[in-house]
Design a protein around this motif. Structure first.
Motif, PDB file in Angstrom:
ATOM      1  N   ALA A   2       0.832  -1.207   0.000  1.00 46.85           N
ATOM      2  CA  ALA A   2       0.000   0.000   0.000  1.00 46.85           C
ATOM      3  C   ALA A   2       0.865   1.255   0.000  1.00 46.85           C
ATOM      4  O   ALA A   2       0.660   2.176  -0.804  1.00 46.85           O
ATOM      5  N   VAL A   3       1.847   1.307   0.894  1.00 46.88           N
ATOM      6  CA  VAL A   3       2.688   2.496   1.002  1.00 46.88           C
ATOM      7  C   VAL A   3       3.540   2.675  -0.247  1.00 46.88           C
ATOM      8  O   VAL A   3       3.741   3.806  -0.729  1.00 46.88           O
ATOM      9  N   LEU A   4       4.052   1.587  -0.801  1.00 44.40           N
ATOM     10  CA  LEU A   4       4.848   1.691  -2.026  1.00 44.40           C
ATOM     11  C   LEU A   4       4.000   2.201  -3.181  1.00 44.40           C
ATOM     12  O   LEU A   4       4.440   3.028  -3.985  1.00 44.40           O
ATOM     13  N   LEU A   5       2.767   1.730  -3.271  1.00 46.54           N
ATOM     14  CA  LEU A   5       1.886   2.142  -4.366  1.00 46.54           C
ATOM     15  C   LEU A   5       1.521   3.622  -4.246  1.00 46.54           C
ATOM     16  O   LEU A   5       1.522   4.355  -5.243  1.00 46.54           O
ATOM     17  N   SER A   6       1.234   4.065  -3.034  1.00 48.26           N
ATOM     18  CA  SER A   6       0.924   5.492  -2.864  1.00 48.26           C
ATOM     19  C   SER A   6       2.169   6.346  -3.091  1.00 48.26           C
ATOM     20  O   SER A   6       2.078   7.444  -3.658  1.00 48.26           O
ATOM     21  N   SER A   7       3.328   5.858  -2.685  1.00 43.16           N
ATOM     22  CA  SER A   7       4.564   6.605  -2.875  1.00 43.16           C
ATOM     23  C   SER A   7       4.923   6.732  -4.348  1.00 43.16           C
ATOM     24  O   SER A   7       5.662   7.647  -4.733  1.00 43.16           O
ATOM     25  N   LEU A   8       4.448   5.822  -5.176  1.00 44.17           N
ATOM     26  CA  LEU A   8       4.663   5.932  -6.614  1.00 44.17           C
ATOM     27  C   LEU A   8       3.776   7.009  -7.222  1.00 44.17           C
ATOM     28  O   LEU A   8       4.182   7.720  -8.145  1.00 44.17           O
ATOM     29  N   SER A   9       2.564   7.151  -6.704  1.00 44.06           N
ATOM     30  CA  SER A   9       1.616   8.102  -7.291  1.00 44.06           C
ATOM     31  C   SER A   9       1.964   9.544  -6.971  1.00 44.06           C
ATOM     32  O   SER A   9       1.685  10.445  -7.771  1.00 44.06           O
ATOM     33  N   PHE A  10       2.604   9.816  -5.814  1.00 48.82           N
ATOM     34  CA  PHE A  10       2.875  11.197  -5.415  1.00 48.82           C
ATOM     35  C   PHE A  10       3.902  11.877  -6.322  1.00 48.82           C
ATOM     36  O   PHE A  10       3.651  12.987  -6.807  1.00 48.82           O
ATOM     37  N   PRO A  11       5.089  11.271  -6.600  1.00 46.99           N
ATOM     38  CA  PRO A  11       6.006  11.931  -7.546  1.00 46.99           C
ATOM     39  C   PRO A  11       5.474  11.921  -8.969  1.00 46.99           C
ATOM     40  O   PRO A  11       5.796  12.807  -9.762  1.00 46.99           O
ATOM     41  N   LEU A  12       4.644  10.931  -9.304  1.00 46.25           N
ATOM     42  CA  LEU A  12       4.086  10.875 -10.653  1.00 46.25           C
ATOM     43  C   LEU A  12       3.221  12.088 -10.937  1.00 46.25           C
ATOM     44  O   LEU A  12       3.233  12.641 -12.043  1.00 46.25           O
ATOM     45  N   THR A  13       2.478  12.542  -9.941  1.00 42.88           N
ATOM     46  CA  THR A  13       1.613  13.698 -10.165  1.00 42.88           C
ATOM     47  C   THR A  13       2.401  15.000 -10.215  1.00 42.88           C
ATOM     48  O   THR A  13       1.950  15.980 -10.812  1.00 42.88           O
ATOM     49  N   ILE A  14       3.601  15.033  -9.613  1.00 41.37           N
ATOM     50  CA  ILE A  14       4.452  16.222  -9.720  1.00 41.37           C
ATOM     51  C   ILE A  14       5.032  16.326 -11.119  1.00 41.37           C
ATOM     52  O   ILE A  14       4.900  17.349 -11.804  1.00 41.37           O
ATOM     53  N   THR A  15       5.688  15.263 -11.582  1.00 44.20           N
ATOM     54  CA  THR A  15       6.306  15.293 -12.897  1.00 44.20           C
ATOM     55  C   THR A  15       5.260  15.293 -14.003  1.00 44.20           C
ATOM     56  O   THR A  15       5.481  15.870 -15.068  1.00 44.20           O
ATOM     57  N   GLY A  16       4.110  14.669 -13.755  1.00 42.77           N
ATOM     58  CA  GLY A  16       3.065  14.650 -14.758  1.00 42.77           C
ATOM     59  C   GLY A  16       2.514  16.030 -15.045  1.00 42.77           C
ATOM     60  O   GLY A  16       2.228  16.391 -16.194  1.00 42.77           O
ATOM     61  N   ALA A  17       2.369  16.833 -13.991  1.00 42.32           N
ATOM     62  CA  ALA A  17       1.856  18.189 -14.175  1.00 42.32           C
ATOM     63  C   ALA A  17       2.769  19.010 -15.066  1.00 42.32           C
ATOM     64  O   ALA A  17       2.306  19.862 -15.834  1.00 42.32           O
ATOM     65  N   SER A  18       4.085  18.763 -14.991  1.00 39.75           N
ATOM     66  CA  SER A  18       5.017  19.537 -15.814  1.00 39.75           C
ATOM     67  C   SER A  18       4.805  19.261 -17.301  1.00 39.75           C
ATOM     68  O   SER A  18       4.854  20.173 -18.126  1.00 39.75           O
ATOM     69  N   VAL A  19       4.562  18.008 -17.661  1.00 38.56           N
ATOM     70  CA  VAL A  19       4.315  17.667 -19.060  1.00 38.56           C
ATOM     71  C   VAL A  19       2.942  18.163 -19.500  1.00 38.56           C
ATOM     72  O   VAL A  19       2.728  18.521 -20.658  1.00 38.56           O
ATOM     73  N   ALA A  20       1.995  18.206 -18.571  1.00 39.10           N
ATOM     74  CA  ALA A  20       0.628  18.616 -18.908  1.00 39.10           C
ATOM     75  C   ALA A  20       0.464  20.125 -19.001  1.00 39.10           C
ATOM     76  O   ALA A  20      -0.556  20.600 -19.523  1.00 39.10           O
ATOM     77  N   LEU A  21       1.428  20.917 -18.495  1.00 34.30           N
ATOM     78  CA  LEU A  21       1.267  22.360 -18.420  1.00 34.30           C
ATOM     79  C   LEU A  21       0.878  23.018 -19.748  1.00 34.30           C
ATOM     80  O   LEU A  21      -0.071  23.820 -19.792  1.00 34.30           O
ATOM     81  N   PHE A 144       3.470  10.113 -22.694  1.00 31.80           N
ATOM     82  CA  PHE A 144       2.661   9.168 -23.476  1.00 31.80           C
ATOM     83  C   PHE A 144       1.179   9.283 -23.112  1.00 31.80           C
ATOM     84  O   PHE A 144       0.310   9.167 -23.985  1.00 31.80           O
ATOM     85  N   LEU A 145       0.879   9.519 -21.829  1.00 33.01           N
ATOM     86  CA  LEU A 145      -0.519   9.687 -21.424  1.00 33.01           C
ATOM     87  C   LEU A 145      -1.145  10.918 -22.068  1.00 33.01           C
ATOM     88  O   LEU A 145      -2.285  10.880 -22.550  1.00 33.01           O
ATOM     89  N   VAL A 146      -0.404  12.026 -22.059  1.00 35.56           N
ATOM     90  CA  VAL A 146      -0.917  13.251 -22.660  1.00 35.56           C
ATOM     91  C   VAL A 146      -1.160  13.057 -24.156  1.00 35.56           C
ATOM     92  O   VAL A 146      -2.177  13.505 -24.702  1.00 35.56           O
ATOM     93  N   ASP A 147      -0.221  12.386 -24.826  1.00 36.51           N
ATOM     94  CA  ASP A 147      -0.377  12.135 -26.254  1.00 36.51           C
ATOM     95  C   ASP A 147      -1.574  11.234 -26.545  1.00 36.51           C
ATOM     96  O   ASP A 147      -2.328  11.460 -27.499  1.00 36.51           O
ATOM     97  N   ALA A 148      -1.755  10.209 -25.706  1.00 36.42           N
ATOM     98  CA  ALA A 148      -2.783   9.209 -25.991  1.00 36.42           C
ATOM     99  C   ALA A 148      -4.170   9.631 -25.535  1.00 36.42           C
ATOM    100  O   ALA A 148      -5.166   9.370 -26.224  1.00 36.42           O
ATOM    101  N   VAL A 149      -4.263  10.286 -24.380  1.00 40.51           N
ATOM    102  CA  VAL A 149      -5.571  10.563 -23.778  1.00 40.51           C
ATOM    103  C   VAL A 149      -5.817  12.059 -23.594  1.00 40.51           C
ATOM    104  O   VAL A 149      -6.938  12.533 -23.743  1.00 40.51           O
ATOM    105  N   GLY A 150      -4.784  12.805 -23.248  1.00 43.15           N
ATOM    106  CA  GLY A 150      -4.936  14.221 -22.949  1.00 43.15           C
ATOM    107  C   GLY A 150      -4.356  14.543 -21.584  1.00 43.15           C
ATOM    108  O   GLY A 150      -4.011  13.643 -20.801  1.00 43.15           O
ATOM    109  N   TRP A 151      -4.262  15.849 -21.269  1.00 40.73           N
ATOM    110  CA  TRP A 151      -3.572  16.257 -20.042  1.00 40.73           C
ATOM    111  C   TRP A 151      -4.280  15.803 -18.769  1.00 40.73           C
ATOM    112  O   TRP A 151      -3.650  15.620 -17.730  1.00 40.73           O
ATOM    113  N   ARG A 152      -5.590  15.574 -18.834  1.00 40.24           N
ATOM    114  CA  ARG A 152      -6.321  15.165 -17.638  1.00 40.24           C
ATOM    115  C   ARG A 152      -5.901  13.778 -17.157  1.00 40.24           C
ATOM    116  O   ARG A 152      -6.063  13.450 -15.967  1.00 40.24           O
ATOM    117  N   ALA A 153      -5.336  12.981 -18.049  1.00 38.97           N
ATOM    118  CA  ALA A 153      -4.934  11.623 -17.674  1.00 38.97           C
ATOM    119  C   ALA A 153      -3.805  11.616 -16.654  1.00 38.97           C
ATOM    120  O   ALA A 153      -3.697  10.681 -15.851  1.00 38.97           O
TER     121      ALA A 153
END
Length: 447
Positions: A2-21, A144-153
């Motif tokens: 559980a903790v490893l899975l949540s710890s993966l999502s937190f940095p993903l949303t930081i770096t993901g926002a930069s590509v989605a900007l 790849f998410l932004v390209d395939a689905v859009g920035w909301r992904a």
């Protein structure tokens, strides 16, 4: 898990926002300042509530606060995915940042309370690996998410991960709170208000002008909060931060190193993908692949850093800052005609300095403090690093918007980015000198 899975999502949303900007700024018609708050707001709340979340977990129970944190992150991420206005998006990011901070502090406390000895070392080693993976591959996956689905992904996928974590929470051990423990409410409030005011000055100052009443009021609030925070922390029996640790030269030196590395890295993580997309003309997936030149060393080089640290911690600390600074300053030649070959050397140098210190500096800093203060030292160390990262990110974003004439595109973005990397290079040189003095004096005193 559980903790490893949540710890993966937190940095993903930081770096993901930069590509989605770039995509979200166009879709929501956001100004450069508004788009900047999408990233800065999350980091602000993460930094402000990390240590506070740990105190609450100790008081109310680690599993309970972990569930609260993951739930807040889930709600915030879902709202981000459906936001139709940049104001709503920023508010949702603030909520997600608070949730991520509380869940991170409570999750790590839960691991420490559940595992002992070699098992604890393996678990925290796995946690560091997961965080490194999230940081390294976050821009690429997000592209790849932004390209395939859009920035909301890029906000939807972390929400899905958080939902999976909540399904595991009923099976987690219930670690009760500590009866009679006091939470430093006053210290937490003053720290949060002061940091928020400082970020507001960094973001809004270049836009409104330093003489604007709003900016002047924020400056006054920073000073008042800082003075009040120091007075409160010195008088409390159980302060949120033991400021006496700042008198330890080794701890202060290693904290300066860690803060510098994040201050140099995170602005590049956030704004380089936008530059690649808006100026160089890459699509988000290509921009994410180019970012691997910067982020991949974070996974490959920590073992080398540990080996260097065993021979000379000061050499690792100062050398890493200088290598990263050289890489950042090397980006002064960046332009619309950039290719992977022209960027390979500066990005690899930057990533190498970051990679050899990932996790290693954390251990050196916490080990330099007395064993009884290890938890307090970890909270102060991480908060100092996150606060520096957030302030630097806000200052860089404001500088880019101001120097770029109010929009991040074309030649204005190029000239602004070149000016910023020179300023970051000067920052790196100054902090390298400071780390050298702090750690050298400690060695001399020890001898």
């Amino acid at each position: 898990m559980a903790v490893l899975l949540s710890s993966l999502s937190f940095p993903l949303t930081i770096t993901g926002a930069s590509v989605a900007l770039p995509g979200l700024a166009d879709d929501l018609n956001a100004s450069p300042t508004g788009a900047q708050w999408v990233v800065t707001g999350y980091n602000l709340c993460f930094a402000a509530f990390l240590a506070f979340g740990g105190s609450l977990a100790d008081l109310f129970g680690k599993r309970r606060l972990y569930v609260v944190g993951v739930s807040a992150f889930l709600v915030g991420s879902v709202l981000c995915s459906f936001a139709g206005d940049v104001g709503v998006l920023v508010a949702a990011r603030l909520l997600a940042g608070v949730g991520a901070a509380v869940a991170t502090a409570a999750g790590q406390s839960l691991l420490a309370a559940t595992f002992d000895g070699p098992a604890r070392a393996r678990v925290f080693g796995a946690l560091g690996t997961v965080l490194g993976i999230g940081l390294t591959f976050g821009p690429t996956v997000s592209g790849f998410l932004v390209d395939a689905v859009g920035w909301r992904a890029v906000f939807g996928v972390p929400a899905v991960l958080a939902g999976l974590v909540l399904l595991l929470c009923p099976f987690l051990p219930a670690v009760p709170g500590i009866g009679g423990k006091q939470v430093d409410w006053a210290g937490g409030f003053l720290f949060t208000v002061g940091l928020g005011a400082l970020i507001s000055v960094s973001v809004e100052g270049p836009v409104l002008g330093l003489a604007h009443p709003v900016v002047l009021g924020a400056v006054v609030l920073v000073v008042v909060s800082a003075v009040g925070f120091v007075r409160v922390e010195r008088r409390r029996c159980a302060p949120m931060f033991d400021l006496a640790l700042l008198g330890d030269r080794s701890f202060l030196g290693y904290s300066l190193v860690a803060a510098t590395m994040m201050g140099l890295l995170v602005p590049l993580l956030v704004y380089l993908p936008s530059y690649f997309i808006d100026v160089v003309g890459l699509d988000p997936a290509q921009a994410g692949l180019w970012m691997l030149m910067l982020t991949l060393p974070s996974v490959l080089l920590p073992a080398l850093g540990a080996a260097i640290a065993r021979r000379s911690p000061r050499l690792l600390s100062v050398g890493a800052i200088l290598v990263t600074t050289a890489g950042v300053a090397g980006l002064v030649t960046i332009g619309p005609e950039a290719t992977p070959w022209t960027l390979l050397a500066p990005l690899l140098l930057t990533g190498t300095g970051i990679g050899v210190t990932t996790g290693v500096i954390d251990g050196l800093a916490i080990s330099s403090a007395p064993t009884a203060q290890a938890g307090t030292a970890a909270g102060l160390f991480n908060t100092a690093r996150l606060a520096t990262e957030t302030v630097t990110l806000a200052a860089v974003g404001s500088a880019l918007a101001f120097l770029g004439g109010g929009h991040l595109a074309g030649g204005g973005f190029t000239d602004a980015l070149r000016t910023v990397v020179i300023a970051l290079g000067c920052f790196g040189l100054l902090t390298a000198a400071g780390a050298h003095v702090l750690l050298r004096r400690e060695v001399v005193a020890a001898r």
